[in-house]
Scaffold this motif. Structure first.
Motif, PDB file in Angstrom:
ATOM      1  N   VAL A  22       0.908  -1.109   0.074  1.00 29.18           N
ATOM      2  CA  VAL A  22       0.062  -0.036  -0.097  1.00 29.18           C
ATOM      3  C   VAL A  22       0.879   1.324  -0.018  1.00 29.18           C
ATOM      4  CG1 VAL A  22      -1.827   1.003   1.028  1.00 29.18           C
ATOM      5  CG2 VAL A  22      -1.617  -1.197   1.311  1.00 29.18           C
ATOM      6  N   LYS A  23       0.481   2.088  -1.268  1.00 25.88           N
ATOM      7  CA  LYS A  23       1.241   3.312  -0.941  1.00 25.88           C
ATOM      8  C   LYS A  23       0.660   4.523  -0.352  1.00 25.88           C
ATOM      9  CE  LYS A  23       1.928   3.612  -5.493  1.00 25.88           C
ATOM     10  NZ  LYS A  23       2.410   3.866  -6.866  1.00 25.88           N
ATOM     11  N   ARG A  24       1.071   5.774  -0.072  1.00 21.59           N
ATOM     12  CA  ARG A  24       0.401   6.825   0.751  1.00 21.59           C
ATOM     13  C   ARG A  24       1.233   8.013   0.239  1.00 21.59           C
ATOM     14  NH1 ARG A  24       3.827   8.774   4.561  1.00 21.59           N
ATOM     15  NH2 ARG A  24       5.184   7.307   5.523  1.00 21.59           N
ATOM     16  N   GLY A  25       0.447   9.055   0.630  1.00 24.39           N
ATOM     17  CA  GLY A  25       1.357  10.389   0.352  1.00 24.39           C
ATOM     18  C   GLY A  25       2.128  10.729   1.629  1.00 24.39           C
ATOM     19  N   ASN A  26       2.627  11.617   1.412  1.00 26.67           N
ATOM     20  CA  ASN A  26       3.491  12.464   2.750  1.00 26.67           C
ATOM     21  C   ASN A  26       2.656  13.407   3.470  1.00 26.67           C
ATOM     22  OD1 ASN A  26       5.722  10.632   2.607  1.00 26.67           O
ATOM     23  ND2 ASN A  26       6.407  12.055   0.958  1.00 26.67           N
ATOM     24  N   ALA A  27       2.759  13.483   4.559  1.00 27.78           N
ATOM     25  CA  ALA A  27       2.040  14.658   5.413  1.00 27.78           C
ATOM     26  C   ALA A  27       3.126  15.908   5.311  1.00 27.78           C
ATOM     27  CB  ALA A  27       1.784  14.045   6.860  1.00 27.78           C
ATOM     28  N   PHE A  28       2.493  16.723   5.909  1.00 31.24           N
ATOM     29  CA  PHE A  28       3.329  18.089   5.994  1.00 31.24           C
ATOM     30  C   PHE A  28       3.465  18.782   4.626  1.00 31.24           C
ATOM     31  CE2 PHE A  28       4.815  15.200   9.598  1.00 31.24           C
ATOM     32  CZ  PHE A  28       4.151  15.723  10.480  1.00 31.24           C
ATOM     33  N   THR A  29       2.732  18.849   3.899  1.00 31.41           N
ATOM     34  CA  THR A  29       3.011  19.410   2.628  1.00 31.41           C
ATOM     35  C   THR A  29       1.921  20.341   2.135  1.00 31.41           C
ATOM     36  OG1 THR A  29       1.875  17.558   1.513  1.00 31.41           O
ATOM     37  CG2 THR A  29       4.413  17.549   1.597  1.00 31.41           C
ATOM     38  N   SER A  30       0.958  20.694   2.960  1.00 29.23           N
ATOM     39  CA  SER A  30      -0.152  21.406   2.239  1.00 29.23           C
ATOM     40  C   SER A  30      -0.336  22.986   2.848  1.00 29.23           C
ATOM     41  CB  SER A  30      -1.400  21.114   3.181  1.00 29.23           C
ATOM     42  OG  SER A  30      -1.437  21.013   4.566  1.00 29.23           O
ATOM     43  N   ILE A  32       1.843  26.356   5.487  1.00 23.76           N
ATOM     44  CA  ILE A  32       3.395  26.656   6.162  1.00 23.76           C
ATOM     45  C   ILE A  32       4.631  26.234   5.436  1.00 23.76           C
ATOM     46  CG2 ILE A  32       4.054  27.308   8.732  1.00 23.76           C
ATOM     47  CD1 ILE A  32       1.465  26.131   9.854  1.00 23.76           C
ATOM     48  N   LEU A  33       4.601  26.248   4.218  1.00 26.04           N
ATOM     49  CA  LEU A  33       5.718  25.647   3.734  1.00 26.04           C
ATOM     50  C   LEU A  33       6.878  26.476   3.615  1.00 26.04           C
ATOM     51  CD1 LEU A  33       3.733  24.324   0.295  1.00 26.04           C
ATOM     52  CD2 LEU A  33       4.606  23.258   2.448  1.00 26.04           C
ATOM     53  N   THR A  34       6.730  28.128   4.002  1.00 26.82           N
ATOM     54  CA  THR A  34       7.754  28.977   3.972  1.00 26.82           C
ATOM     55  C   THR A  34       8.829  28.437   5.153  1.00 26.82           C
ATOM     56  OG1 THR A  34       6.130  30.589   5.366  1.00 26.82           O
ATOM     57  CG2 THR A  34       6.512  30.737   2.836  1.00 26.82           C
ATOM     58  N   LYS A  39      15.142  21.598   0.899  1.00 26.96           N
ATOM     59  CA  LYS A  39      15.636  19.920   0.936  1.00 26.96           C
ATOM     60  C   LYS A  39      14.336  19.078   1.713  1.00 26.96           C
ATOM     61  CE  LYS A  39      18.899  16.818   3.283  1.00 26.96           C
ATOM     62  NZ  LYS A  39      20.190  16.817   3.736  1.00 26.96           N
ATOM     63  N   ASN A  40      13.781  19.685   2.917  1.00 28.04           N
ATOM     64  CA  ASN A  40      12.699  18.932   3.514  1.00 28.04           C
ATOM     65  C   ASN A  40      11.519  18.892   2.479  1.00 28.04           C
ATOM     66  OD1 ASN A  40      11.044  18.025   5.407  1.00 28.04           O
ATOM     67  ND2 ASN A  40      11.017  19.689   6.484  1.00 28.04           N
ATOM     68  N   LYS A  41      10.980  20.031   1.739  1.00 31.41           N
ATOM     69  CA  LYS A  41      10.025  19.923   0.916  1.00 31.41           C
ATOM     70  C   LYS A  41      10.162  19.188  -0.251  1.00 31.41           C
ATOM     71  CE  LYS A  41      10.063  24.605   0.901  1.00 31.41           C
ATOM     72  NZ  LYS A  41       9.386  25.922   0.596  1.00 31.41           N
ATOM     73  N   ARG A  42      11.526  18.806  -0.599  1.00 30.07           N
ATOM     74  CA  ARG A  42      11.681  18.075  -1.999  1.00 30.07           C
ATOM     75  C   ARG A  42      11.593  16.678  -1.526  1.00 30.07           C
ATOM     76  NH1 ARG A  42      16.574  20.290  -2.739  1.00 30.07           N
ATOM     77  NH2 ARG A  42      17.956  18.870  -1.506  1.00 30.07           N
ATOM     78  N   ASN A  43      11.970  16.397  -0.235  1.00 28.85           N
ATOM     79  CA  ASN A  43      11.941  14.941   0.073  1.00 28.85           C
ATOM     80  C   ASN A  43      10.487  14.631   0.578  1.00 28.85           C
ATOM     81  OD1 ASN A  43      14.695  14.576  -0.117  1.00 28.85           O
ATOM     82  ND2 ASN A  43      15.236  15.201   2.116  1.00 28.85           N
ATOM     83  N   LEU A  44       9.713  15.448   0.777  1.00 29.19           N
ATOM     84  CA  LEU A  44       8.229  15.021   0.927  1.00 29.19           C
ATOM     85  C   LEU A  44       7.436  14.876  -0.222  1.00 29.19           C
ATOM     86  CD1 LEU A  44       7.511  17.360   3.929  1.00 29.19           C
ATOM     87  CD2 LEU A  44       7.645  15.044   4.063  1.00 29.19           C
ATOM     88  N   ARG A  45       8.055  15.093  -1.755  1.00 24.89           N
ATOM     89  CA  ARG A  45       7.470  14.817  -2.849  1.00 24.89           C
ATOM     90  C   ARG A  45       7.170  13.414  -2.817  1.00 24.89           C
ATOM     91  NH1 ARG A  45      11.076  18.117  -6.599  1.00 24.89           N
ATOM     92  NH2 ARG A  45      11.072  20.010  -5.761  1.00 24.89           N
ATOM     93  N   GLY A  46       6.345  12.958  -3.802  1.00 25.03           N
ATOM     94  CA  GLY A  46       6.145  11.615  -4.211  1.00 25.03           C
ATOM     95  C   GLY A  46       5.411  10.888  -3.143  1.00 25.03           C
TER      96      GLY A  46
END
Length: 65
Positions: A22-30, A32-34, A39-46
């Protein structure tokens, strides 16, 4: 045997991979991205895999996916 109903909330959040895991999306991407680093945002993709402990329960929620 009657058909099993798919949990609609789970169907929108999870997908099965070709191997059946089972695949899932990552949290913390919606929002307060500033405050998050580039690096953190890039690693949360996919997508990520659901942990082995939760695989069985989530597979029951999405039997036909």
């Amino acid at each position: 045997m009657p058909k099993i109903k798919t949990n609609r909330g789970a169907a929108k959040r999870f997908r099965k991979s070709a191997s059946g895991r089972v695949k899932r999306g990552n949290a913390f991407t919606s929002h307060i991205l500033t405050h998050k680093t580039r690096k953190n945002k890039r690693n949360l993709r996919g997508t990520s895999m659901v942990s082995d402990v939760d695989q069985k329960n989530i597979s029951r929620l999405i039997p036909y996916k």
